[in-house]
Scaffold this motif. Structure first.
Motif, short mmCIF file in Angstrom:
data_model
loop_
_atom_site.label_atom_id
_atom_site.label_comp_id
_atom_site.label_asym_id
_atom_site.label_seq_id
_atom_site.Cartn_x
_atom_site.Cartn_y
_atom_site.Cartn_z
N SER A 148 37.76 -42.37 58.95
CA SER A 148 37.07 -41.78 60.10
C SER A 148 37.71 -42.36 61.35
O SER A 148 38.41 -43.37 61.29
N GLY A 149 37.47 -41.70 62.46
CA GLY A 149 38.05 -42.19 63.69
C GLY A 149 37.70 -41.31 64.87
O GLY A 149 36.88 -40.40 64.75
N THR A 150 38.36 -41.60 65.99
CA THR A 150 38.02 -40.92 67.23
C THR A 150 39.26 -40.46 67.99
O THR A 150 40.35 -41.01 67.83
N VAL A 151 39.02 -39.48 68.82
CA VAL A 151 39.99 -39.01 69.80
C VAL A 151 39.66 -39.70 71.11
O VAL A 151 38.48 -39.78 71.49
N SER A 152 40.67 -40.23 71.80
CA SER A 152 40.41 -40.90 73.07
C SER A 152 39.84 -39.93 74.10
O SER A 152 40.04 -38.72 74.00
N ALA A 153 39.15 -40.46 75.08
CA ALA A 153 38.52 -39.64 76.13
C ALA A 153 39.54 -38.79 76.88
O ALA A 153 39.22 -37.68 77.30
N ASP A 154 40.77 -39.28 77.02
CA ASP A 154 41.80 -38.51 77.73
C ASP A 154 42.66 -37.67 76.78
O ASP A 154 43.67 -37.10 77.20
N ASN A 155 42.27 -37.55 75.52
CA ASN A 155 42.98 -36.74 74.50
C ASN A 155 44.40 -37.21 74.22
O ASN A 155 45.20 -36.46 73.67
#
Length: 159
Positions: A98-105
């Motif tokens: 699992s993980g995330t995309v940074s706020a600035d993509n």
């Protein structure tokens, strides 16, 4: 997937992607340990595939469009699914990430516990695997930019 089937889209949010015959379109390209990766999207489904793997990976059997990650976007910023570790002896081995995309993509980070295998492919433990993907461009902006990536340090998902 032929390059002419790709369309320019916002790398993470465009919901109007046209889908080629059997795959979601690659909407954006990312660097991962010196390999060029493609992010394919269809509705909430996400796949990250090798577009131009590093030479050392090609020699280990990883080809263009080999899947590294398959899963879902939970909320547009959180990804969950399975990543694959590759071994010449044991083949492709799935494990949850699992993980995330940074706020600035600009980055995607996926983490999980990859299985450790011995010489007979028996699982003997796990190792923490952290994969960082850095945004390179959209499909139209990247056409013609694909050369086999040069070798660099690290084994990129190999056991």
């Amino acid at each position: 997937m032929p390059m002419e089937n790709l369309v320019q889209l916002d790398p993470l949010t465009d919901a109007d992607a046209a889908v080629p015959s059997d795959d979601a379109p690659i909407t954006s390209y990312w660097d991962h340990n010196g390999s060029t990766m493609g992010l394919a999207r269809f509705e909430d489904q996400r796949s990250i595939v090798y577009v131009k793997p590093r030479r050392v990976l090609v020699s280990a059997g990883i080809e263009e469009f080999t899947v590294l990650f398959e899963g879902k976007s939970v909320d547009g910023r959180t990804y969950t699914g399975e990543a694959y570790s590759f071994s010449g002896t044991c083949g492709q081995i799935a494990y949850p990430v699992s993980g995330t995309v940074s706020a600035d993509n600009s980055t995607i980070v996926l983490e999980g516990k990859a299985p450790k295998r011995d010489g007979s492919c028996t699982q003997v433990g796990t190792r923490t695997e952290r994969m960082l993907f850095t945004f390179l461009g959209t499909s139209d902006s990247m056409q013609g930019d694909f050369e086999v990536a040069s070798d660099s340090e690290g084994e990129d998902g190999e056991e």
